[in-house]
Design a protein around this motif. Structure first.
Motif, PDB file in Angstrom:
ATOM      1  N   PRO A  85      -8.409  27.025  11.321  1.00  0.00           N
ATOM      2  CA  PRO A  85      -7.587  25.845  11.569  1.00  0.00           C
ATOM      3  C   PRO A  85      -6.344  25.871  10.682  1.00  0.00           C
ATOM      4  O   PRO A  85      -6.418  26.269   9.517  1.00  0.00           O
ATOM      5  CB  PRO A  85      -8.503  24.679  11.216  1.00  0.00           C
ATOM      6  CG  PRO A  85      -9.540  25.251  10.310  1.00  0.00           C
ATOM      7  CD  PRO A  85      -9.662  26.702  10.664  1.00  0.00           C
ATOM      8  N   GLY A  86      -5.237  25.488  11.263  1.00  0.00           N
ATOM      9  CA  GLY A  86      -3.985  25.451  10.516  1.00  0.00           C
ATOM     10  C   GLY A  86      -2.993  24.524  11.173  1.00  0.00           C
ATOM     11  O   GLY A  86      -3.241  23.978  12.249  1.00  0.00           O
ATOM     12  N   ARG A  87      -1.869  24.345  10.493  1.00  0.00           N
ATOM     13  CA  ARG A  87      -0.788  23.495  11.013  1.00  0.00           C
ATOM     14  C   ARG A  87       0.502  24.313  11.056  1.00  0.00           C
ATOM     15  O   ARG A  87       0.901  24.910  10.068  1.00  0.00           O
ATOM     16  CB  ARG A  87      -0.587  22.270  10.138  1.00  0.00           C
ATOM     17  CG  ARG A  87      -1.747  21.317  10.222  1.00  0.00           C
ATOM     18  CD  ARG A  87      -1.492  20.061   9.394  1.00  0.00           C
ATOM     19  NE  ARG A  87      -2.708  19.266   9.334  1.00  0.00           N
ATOM     20  CZ  ARG A  87      -3.038  18.320  10.205  1.00  0.00           C
ATOM     21  NH1 ARG A  87      -2.230  18.051  11.213  1.00  0.00           N
ATOM     22  NH2 ARG A  87      -4.160  17.654  10.083  1.00  0.00           N
ATOM     23  N   LEU A  88       1.117  24.299  12.222  1.00  0.00           N
ATOM     24  CA  LEU A  88       2.371  25.006  12.450  1.00  0.00           C
ATOM     25  C   LEU A  88       3.536  24.057  12.183  1.00  0.00           C
ATOM     26  O   LEU A  88       3.520  22.902  12.620  1.00  0.00           O
ATOM     27  CB  LEU A  88       2.433  25.478  13.909  1.00  0.00           C
ATOM     28  CG  LEU A  88       3.774  26.007  14.397  1.00  0.00           C
ATOM     29  CD1 LEU A  88       4.080  27.352  13.763  1.00  0.00           C
ATOM     30  CD2 LEU A  88       3.781  26.112  15.911  1.00  0.00           C
ATOM     31  N   THR A  89       4.533  24.564  11.480  1.00  0.00           N
ATOM     32  CA  THR A  89       5.794  23.849  11.291  1.00  0.00           C
ATOM     33  C   THR A  89       6.915  24.805  11.665  1.00  0.00           C
ATOM     34  O   THR A  89       6.964  25.919  11.140  1.00  0.00           O
ATOM     35  CB  THR A  89       5.976  23.408   9.826  1.00  0.00           C
ATOM     36  OG1 THR A  89       4.898  22.560   9.456  1.00  0.00           O
ATOM     37  CG2 THR A  89       7.293  22.675   9.638  1.00  0.00           C
ATOM     38  N   LEU A  90       7.772  24.395  12.574  1.00  0.00           N
ATOM     39  CA  LEU A  90       8.948  25.207  12.876  1.00  0.00           C
ATOM     40  C   LEU A  90       9.985  24.957  11.795  1.00  0.00           C
ATOM     41  O   LEU A  90      10.181  23.818  11.353  1.00  0.00           O
ATOM     42  CB  LEU A  90       9.525  24.852  14.242  1.00  0.00           C
ATOM     43  CG  LEU A  90       8.651  25.190  15.447  1.00  0.00           C
ATOM     44  CD1 LEU A  90       9.381  24.821  16.739  1.00  0.00           C
ATOM     45  CD2 LEU A  90       8.240  26.640  15.466  1.00  0.00           C
ATOM     46  N   LEU A  91      10.640  26.007  11.360  1.00  0.00           N
ATOM     47  CA  LEU A  91      11.707  25.899  10.378  1.00  0.00           C
ATOM     48  C   LEU A  91      13.015  25.879  11.148  1.00  0.00           C
ATOM     49  O   LEU A  91      13.225  26.699  12.049  1.00  0.00           O
ATOM     50  CB  LEU A  91      11.637  27.076   9.412  1.00  0.00           C
ATOM     51  CG  LEU A  91      10.266  27.245   8.735  1.00  0.00           C
ATOM     52  CD1 LEU A  91      10.254  28.503   7.884  1.00  0.00           C
ATOM     53  CD2 LEU A  91       9.895  26.025   7.925  1.00  0.00           C
ATOM     54  N   ARG A  92      13.876  24.930  10.788  1.00  0.00           N
ATOM     55  CA  ARG A  92      15.082  24.712  11.586  1.00  0.00           C
ATOM     56  C   ARG A  92      16.350  24.808  10.740  1.00  0.00           C
ATOM     57  O   ARG A  92      16.357  24.394   9.587  1.00  0.00           O
ATOM     58  CB  ARG A  92      15.014  23.334  12.246  1.00  0.00           C
ATOM     59  CG  ARG A  92      13.891  23.234  13.276  1.00  0.00           C
ATOM     60  CD  ARG A  92      13.790  21.825  13.853  1.00  0.00           C
ATOM     61  NE  ARG A  92      12.817  21.762  14.921  1.00  0.00           N
ATOM     62  CZ  ARG A  92      11.505  21.577  14.737  1.00  0.00           C
ATOM     63  NH1 ARG A  92      11.024  21.425  13.525  1.00  0.00           N
ATOM     64  NH2 ARG A  92      10.695  21.526  15.775  1.00  0.00           N
ATOM     65  N   ALA A  93      17.392  25.309  11.371  1.00  0.00           N
ATOM     66  CA  ALA A  93      18.723  25.327  10.768  1.00  0.00           C
ATOM     67  C   ALA A  93      19.290  23.916  10.823  1.00  0.00           C
ATOM     68  O   ALA A  93      18.761  23.050  11.544  1.00  0.00           O
ATOM     69  CB  ALA A  93      19.617  26.296  11.551  1.00  0.00           C
ATOM     70  N   PRO A  94      20.369  23.651  10.100  1.00  0.00           N
ATOM     71  CA  PRO A  94      20.961  22.311  10.139  1.00  0.00           C
ATOM     72  C   PRO A  94      21.314  21.812  11.547  1.00  0.00           C
ATOM     73  O   PRO A  94      21.274  20.620  11.819  1.00  0.00           O
ATOM     74  CB  PRO A  94      22.228  22.454   9.280  1.00  0.00           C
ATOM     75  CG  PRO A  94      21.879  23.541   8.309  1.00  0.00           C
ATOM     76  CD  PRO A  94      21.027  24.502   9.108  1.00  0.00           C
ATOM     77  N   ASP A  95      21.595  22.747  12.460  1.00  0.00           N
ATOM     78  CA  ASP A  95      21.914  22.342  13.833  1.00  0.00           C
ATOM     79  C   ASP A  95      20.670  22.058  14.670  1.00  0.00           C
ATOM     80  O   ASP A  95      20.761  21.713  15.843  1.00  0.00           O
ATOM     81  CB  ASP A  95      22.782  23.388  14.522  1.00  0.00           C
ATOM     82  CG  ASP A  95      22.059  24.718  14.785  1.00  0.00           C
ATOM     83  OD1 ASP A  95      20.851  24.836  14.469  1.00  0.00           O
ATOM     84  OD2 ASP A  95      22.721  25.631  15.298  1.00  0.00           O
ATOM     85  N   GLY A  96      19.482  22.227  14.077  1.00  0.00           N
ATOM     86  CA  GLY A  96      18.236  21.944  14.791  1.00  0.00           C
ATOM     87  C   GLY A  96      17.598  23.150  15.451  1.00  0.00           C
ATOM     88  O   GLY A  96      16.465  23.069  15.912  1.00  0.00           O
ATOM     89  N   GLY A  97      18.288  24.265  15.502  1.00  0.00           N
ATOM     90  CA  GLY A  97      17.724  25.466  16.106  1.00  0.00           C
ATOM     91  C   GLY A  97      16.639  26.073  15.235  1.00  0.00           C
ATOM     92  O   GLY A  97      16.729  26.044  14.000  1.00  0.00           O
TER      93      GLY A  97
END
Length: 106
Positions: A85-97
């Protein structure tokens, strides 16, 4: 000492962070894991679906399971496959990408 295994992959799925708890959990030292793709721990039977979802998340900046406790199939260095079990977090640039992804396992 890090209690929870954690890793970060860049937008191409290359591992750029691998903590000591990940070393213990998966059996790969950081020196061996860094610079490898996520195929290092994604079992072969799950790779096609994993990469399809990973690429879609990087392109859209959205992942359905983001922030949710999710079981991830993972392969250890000794070949043992287990759901972790784990939690995913997307890492985003300042523009949201999306520029990468982090998973912290329980």
């Amino acid at each position: 000492m890090h209690k929870h295994p954690a890793l970060i992959a860049d937008a191409d799925g290359v591992i750029v962070f691998w903590n000591a708890a990940a070393e213990r959990a998966f059996g790969h030292g950081a020196a061996a894991a860094l610079g490898q793709t996520l195929d290092l721990i994604v079992p072969a039977d799950f790779r096609e679906a994993h990469w399809r979802g990973f690429r879609a998340a990087m392109q859209s900046g959205h992942a359905e399971v983001e922030g949710q406790a999710t079981p991830f199939p993972a392969q250890q260095a000794d070949g043992v496959i287990a759901e972790r079990p784990g939690r995913l977090t997307l890492l985003r640039a300042p523009d949201g990408g999306a520029i990468g992804a982090m998973v912290v396992f329980d």
